[in-house]
Every structure is written in C-alpha cells, then in structure tokens.
Design a protein around this motif. Structure first.
Motif, PDB file in Angstrom:
ATOM      1  N   UNK A   1       4.916   8.094  -5.277  1.00 40.26           N
ATOM      2  CA  UNK A   1       5.100   7.091  -6.332  1.00 40.26           C
ATOM      3  C   UNK A   1       4.723   5.701  -5.841  1.00 40.26           C
ATOM      4  N   UNK A   2       5.114   5.370  -4.620  1.00 38.76           N
ATOM      5  CA  UNK A   2       4.752   4.066  -4.060  1.00 38.76           C
ATOM      6  C   UNK A   2       3.243   3.931  -3.902  1.00 38.76           C
TER       7      UNK A   2
ATOM      8  N   UNK B   1       7.644   2.414 -12.415  1.00 35.96           N
ATOM      9  CA  UNK B   1       9.037   1.956 -12.539  1.00 35.96           C
ATOM     10  C   UNK B   1       9.909   2.526 -11.421  1.00 35.96           C
ATOM     11  N   UNK B   2       9.674   3.781 -11.025  1.00 30.00           N
ATOM     12  CA  UNK B   2      10.425   4.363  -9.901  1.00 30.00           C
ATOM     13  C   UNK B   2      10.164   3.546  -8.637  1.00 30.00           C
ATOM     14  N   UNK B   3       8.923   3.187  -8.424  1.00 32.66           N
ATOM     15  CA  UNK B   3       8.564   2.398  -7.249  1.00 32.66           C
ATOM     16  C   UNK B   3       9.219   1.018  -7.303  1.00 32.66           C
ATOM     17  N   UNK B   4       9.247   0.403  -8.487  1.00 33.72           N
ATOM     18  CA  UNK B   4       9.883  -0.912  -8.626  1.00 33.72           C
ATOM     19  C   UNK B   4      11.386  -0.819  -8.391  1.00 33.72           C
ATOM     20  N   UNK B   5      12.023   0.245  -8.875  1.00 32.94           N
ATOM     21  CA  UNK B   5      13.460   0.425  -8.637  1.00 32.94           C
ATOM     22  C   UNK B   5      13.749   0.568  -7.146  1.00 32.94           C
ATOM     23  N   UNK B   6      12.889   1.292  -6.439  1.00 34.65           N
ATOM     24  CA  UNK B   6      13.057   1.448  -5.001  1.00 34.65           C
ATOM     25  C   UNK B   6      12.867   0.102  -4.304  1.00 34.65           C
ATOM     26  N   UNK B   7      11.922  -0.693  -4.772  1.00 39.65           N
ATOM     27  CA  UNK B   7      11.710  -2.019  -4.186  1.00 39.65           C
ATOM     28  C   UNK B   7      12.929  -2.905  -4.416  1.00 39.65           C
ATOM     29  N   UNK B   8      13.527  -2.816  -5.591  1.00 38.61           N
ATOM     30  CA  UNK B   8      14.743  -3.591  -5.874  1.00 38.61           C
ATOM     31  C   UNK B   8      15.877  -3.154  -4.951  1.00 38.61           C
TER      32      UNK B   8
ATOM     33  N   UNK C   1       1.875   7.195 -15.717  1.00 36.61           N
ATOM     34  CA  UNK C   1       1.812   6.131 -14.727  1.00 36.61           C
ATOM     35  C   UNK C   1       2.979   5.149 -14.853  1.00 36.61           C
ATOM     36  N   UNK C   2       3.405   4.832 -16.067  1.00 35.04           N
ATOM     37  CA  UNK C   2       4.475   3.849 -16.257  1.00 35.04           C
ATOM     38  C   UNK C   2       5.783   4.271 -15.585  1.00 35.04           C
ATOM     39  N   UNK C   3       6.301   5.484 -15.796  1.00 30.53           N
ATOM     40  CA  UNK C   3       7.548   5.842 -15.111  1.00 30.53           C
ATOM     41  C   UNK C   3       7.404   5.912 -13.595  1.00 30.53           C
ATOM     42  N   UNK C   4       6.236   6.305 -13.116  1.00 30.52           N
ATOM     43  CA  UNK C   4       6.030   6.356 -11.668  1.00 30.52           C
ATOM     44  C   UNK C   4       6.089   4.950 -11.080  1.00 30.52           C
TER      45      UNK C   4
ATOM     46  N   UNK D   1       0.920   5.534  -5.654  1.00 28.18           N
ATOM     47  CA  UNK D   1       0.324   5.417  -6.993  1.00 28.18           C
ATOM     48  C   UNK D   1       0.506   4.001  -7.531  1.00 28.18           C
ATOM     49  N   UNK D   2       1.687   3.421  -7.296  1.00 26.85           N
ATOM     50  CA  UNK D   2       1.936   2.052  -7.753  1.00 26.85           C
ATOM     51  C   UNK D   2       1.016   1.061  -7.045  1.00 26.85           C
ATOM     52  N   UNK D   3       0.786   1.281  -5.763  1.00 22.19           N
ATOM     53  CA  UNK D   3      -0.104   0.381  -5.017  1.00 22.19           C
ATOM     54  C   UNK D   3      -1.533   0.495  -5.534  1.00 22.19           C
ATOM     55  N   UNK D   4      -1.989   1.723  -5.722  1.00 23.80           N
ATOM     56  CA  UNK D   4      -3.359   1.929  -6.197  1.00 23.80           C
ATOM     57  C   UNK D   4      -3.500   1.454  -7.640  1.00 23.80           C
ATOM     58  N   UNK D   5      -2.527   1.813  -8.492  1.00 24.55           N
ATOM     59  CA  UNK D   5      -2.604   1.455  -9.916  1.00 24.55           C
ATOM     60  C   UNK D   5      -2.512  -0.031 -10.181  1.00 24.55           C
ATOM     61  N   UNK D   6      -1.973  -0.772  -9.252  1.00 23.84           N
ATOM     62  CA  UNK D   6      -1.846  -2.213  -9.441  1.00 23.84           C
ATOM     63  C   UNK D   6      -2.853  -3.017  -8.657  1.00 23.84           C
ATOM     64  N   UNK D   7      -3.930  -2.385  -8.226  1.00 30.02           N
ATOM     65  CA  UNK D   7      -4.914  -3.094  -7.407  1.00 30.02           C
ATOM     66  C   UNK D   7      -6.135  -3.475  -8.241  1.00 30.02           C
ATOM     67  N   UNK D   8      -6.858  -4.457  -7.768  1.00 26.65           N
ATOM     68  CA  UNK D   8      -8.093  -4.868  -8.437  1.00 26.65           C
ATOM     69  C   UNK D   8      -9.146  -3.770  -8.346  1.00 26.65           C
ATOM     70  N   UNK D   9      -9.111  -2.996  -7.271  1.00 25.41           N
ATOM     71  CA  UNK D   9     -10.078  -1.895  -7.144  1.00 25.41           C
ATOM     72  C   UNK D   9      -9.903  -0.908  -8.289  1.00 25.41           C
ATOM     73  N   UNK D  10      -8.645  -0.578  -8.593  1.00 31.19           N
ATOM     74  CA  UNK D  10      -8.381   0.364  -9.683  1.00 31.19           C
ATOM     75  C   UNK D  10      -8.820  -0.228 -11.024  1.00 31.19           C
ATOM     76  N   UNK D  11      -8.482  -1.476 -11.256  1.00 33.70           N
ATOM     77  CA  UNK D  11      -8.829  -2.122 -12.529  1.00 33.70           C
ATOM     78  C   UNK D  11     -10.343  -2.176 -12.706  1.00 33.70           C
TER      79      UNK D  11
END
Length: 160
Positions: free
Chosen positions: A36-37, A96-103, A91-94, A39-49
């Motif tokens: 999940x972490x 969010x799981x990563x963000x909850x872990x970061x919190x 992708x959204x729940x994955x 996927x969150x890193x890849x999904x939030x990168x400029x490379x992915x966008x």
C-alpha cells in the motif's frame, strides 16, 4: 524539583534511548502495508501522472484517429471510463491506508519526542540541583577561607 518531574525522572533515566520511529514502524509492516505504501508513492508521483496522461492521450488518439471506423472503444470512451472508475475505486482506499499509517507514525514520533523532552527536563533539573549544591559549597568554602584569613590577620597583628 517538581514531584511529577521527579517521578518521571527516575523512570526515564533507566530507559534506553528509543529507536527511530521509522525503524519501529518498519519492523511491524506486513506485506500488504508495504505494498500500500509503495502504491501510494507511485500513484502520487509526477512520473505516474505524466505516464498516465500519455496513456490516456494515446488511448484517445488510437480510438478516434487510428482505428476510426473499427474503434474498440469509440468516442465517449465508455470502456476507458469503466477502467478509470475501477482504478480510482481501488487506488483511493489503498492511499488512505497509507495515509492512516503515516498519521500513526507521526503520533509515535510525537510520543517519542515527548518522552525525550521529559528525560531532558529531568536531566536538566538534576544538573540544576547539582549546580545549586556546588554553588552553596563554594560559598561555604569562601566563608571559611575569609574567616581563616581574618584569623591570620588577627594573629599577625597580635605578634607585632
């Protein structure tokens, strides 16, 4: 010294220095958490966008220009919309799981910082007490020395 600080000081002096919160969290991560972490890193990168934008533009060009008459997903791109909706739904729940872990990691880091601050405060209070004791000892030694010097002066005057 404040009673609360004294209470914590005794306990905190005995505890070893804590690990890095990132290391503590890394020890507890499961395969799903690490995935999940990632996927969150890849999904939030400029490379992915940028890559996904290129894919969408290529899809649109392929289905409107190249395969014009025999397009497998003509203009309103219903199939593409279905795929994007499914991707977003997963992708959204994955993320969010990563963000909850970061919190949770941030809360752990704050707790470790708080404990470090308590230990520091206890050590400072101990050092302050030691400095006060040394100051009073120095003052007493000065008084004794001055009293000894006065006795010497009185003795010297008596001899003369």
């Amino acid at each position: 010294m404040n009673a609360t600080i004294r209470f914590f000081a005794d306990q905190l002096r005995r505890t070893a220095v804590r690990k890095d919160p990132n290391e503590i969290f890394a020890e507890r991560l499961t395969f799903g958490d690490r995935l999940a972490d990632r996927i969150a890193v890849v999904g939030g990168s400029w490379s992915f966008i940028i890559g996904f934008t290129v894919f969408l533009v290529a899809w649109a060009i392929l289905n409107t220009v190249v395969l014009a008459a025999n397009a497998f997903d003509p203009f309103p791109f219903i199939f593409l919309n279905l795929m994007l909706s499914m991707l977003a739904a997963l992708q959204a729940p994955i993320i969010m799981m990563s963000q909850n872990r970061q919190a949770a990691k941030d809360r752990l880091a704050a707790r470790l910082d708080y404990e470090t601050n308590l230990r520091s405060e206890a050590e400072i209070a101990t050092l302050h007490a030691k400095v006060d004791a040394l100051t009073s000892d120095i003052a007493m030694l000065l008084r004794l020395q001055l009293a000894g010097n006065e006795d010497l002066v009185d003795g010297a005057e008596a001899v003369n």
